[in-house]
Design an enzyme around this catalytic site. Structure first.
Site, PDB file in Angstrom:
ATOM      1  N   ARG A   8      37.298   3.557  62.497  1.00 27.23           N
ATOM      2  CA  ARG A   8      37.121   2.369  61.657  1.00 27.23           C
ATOM      3  C   ARG A   8      38.375   1.519  61.531  1.00 27.23           C
ATOM      4  O   ARG A   8      38.344   0.306  61.743  1.00 27.23           O
ATOM      5  CB  ARG A   8      36.655   2.788  60.250  1.00 27.23           C
ATOM      6  CG  ARG A   8      35.287   3.410  60.250  1.00 27.23           C
ATOM      7  CD  ARG A   8      34.952   4.027  58.902  1.00 27.23           C
ATOM      8  NE  ARG A   8      35.744   5.221  58.618  1.00 27.23           N
ATOM      9  CZ  ARG A   8      35.666   5.916  57.505  1.00 27.23           C
ATOM     10  NH1 ARG A   8      34.856   5.537  56.541  1.00 27.23           N
ATOM     11  NH2 ARG A   8      36.393   7.004  57.341  1.00 27.23           N
ATOM     12  N   ASP A 119      31.969   6.074  58.294  1.00 22.78           N
ATOM     13  CA  ASP A 119      32.587   6.601  59.509  1.00 22.78           C
ATOM     14  C   ASP A 119      31.524   6.767  60.600  1.00 22.78           C
ATOM     15  O   ASP A 119      30.561   7.507  60.415  1.00 22.78           O
ATOM     16  CB  ASP A 119      33.221   7.960  59.195  1.00 22.78           C
ATOM     17  CG  ASP A 119      34.055   8.489  60.353  1.00 22.78           C
ATOM     18  OD1 ASP A 119      34.042   7.864  61.440  1.00 22.78           O
ATOM     19  OD2 ASP A 119      34.714   9.520  60.174  1.00 22.78           O
TER      20      ASP A 119
END
Length: 147
Positions: A8, A119
């Site tokens: 990310r 995530d």
């Protein structure tokens, strides 16, 4: 900032860097990404993150690193992906004498109000694409707000 700095946060970093470069304000910004944990230090971003960025015409040479005391003293903003990152960062910042960074969720800037950037590590290509789109919306809004 994210847990491992391979999915990310490198996407967010690369997206933000492209935005400031396109707007010709890159000399006003120091952009980096880091991890809360030390699991992946020195590793390149996940191949799916790199391929997602490449599909959008963005390259990155980032290598994972862990967040440092200096980061809290140097950066104006430390933007993170979810509540557990936020909690860990606030705890770490309490141990830093002159913390100047404002620690926030990147998602607080999302015009679509998606607060958490999940995530995608255990997900599919589509999950990486979702992260990219969230990061793009949030980074654009953040840049406009902090101009």
């Amino acid at each position: 900032v994210s847990v491992g700095n391979i999915c990310r946060s490198p996407i967010a970093e690369a997206v933000f860097r492209k935005l400031v470069t396109d707007e010709k304000v890159e000399n006003k910004w120091m952009t980096d990404s880091a991890a809360v944990s030390d699991w992946n230090v020195g590793r390149s971003p996940d191949a799916r993150a790199l391929s997602c960025l490449r599909n959008h015409g963005i390259e990155t040479a980032h290598k994972a690193r862990q967040v440092t005391k200096d980061d809290f003293q140097t950066f104006d903003y430390i933007l993170c992906m979810d509540e557990s990152n936020l909690r860990d960062l606030k705890r770490k910042s309490n141990q830093v004498k002159d913390c100047k960074a404002k620690i926030e969720l990147l998602g607080t800037y999302d015009p679509q109000k998606q607060l958490i950037i999940e995530d995608p590590y255990y997900g599919s290509e589509k999950d990486f694409e979702t992260v990219y789109e969230q990061c793009l919306r949030c980074c654009k809004a953040f840049l406009e707000k902090s101009h």
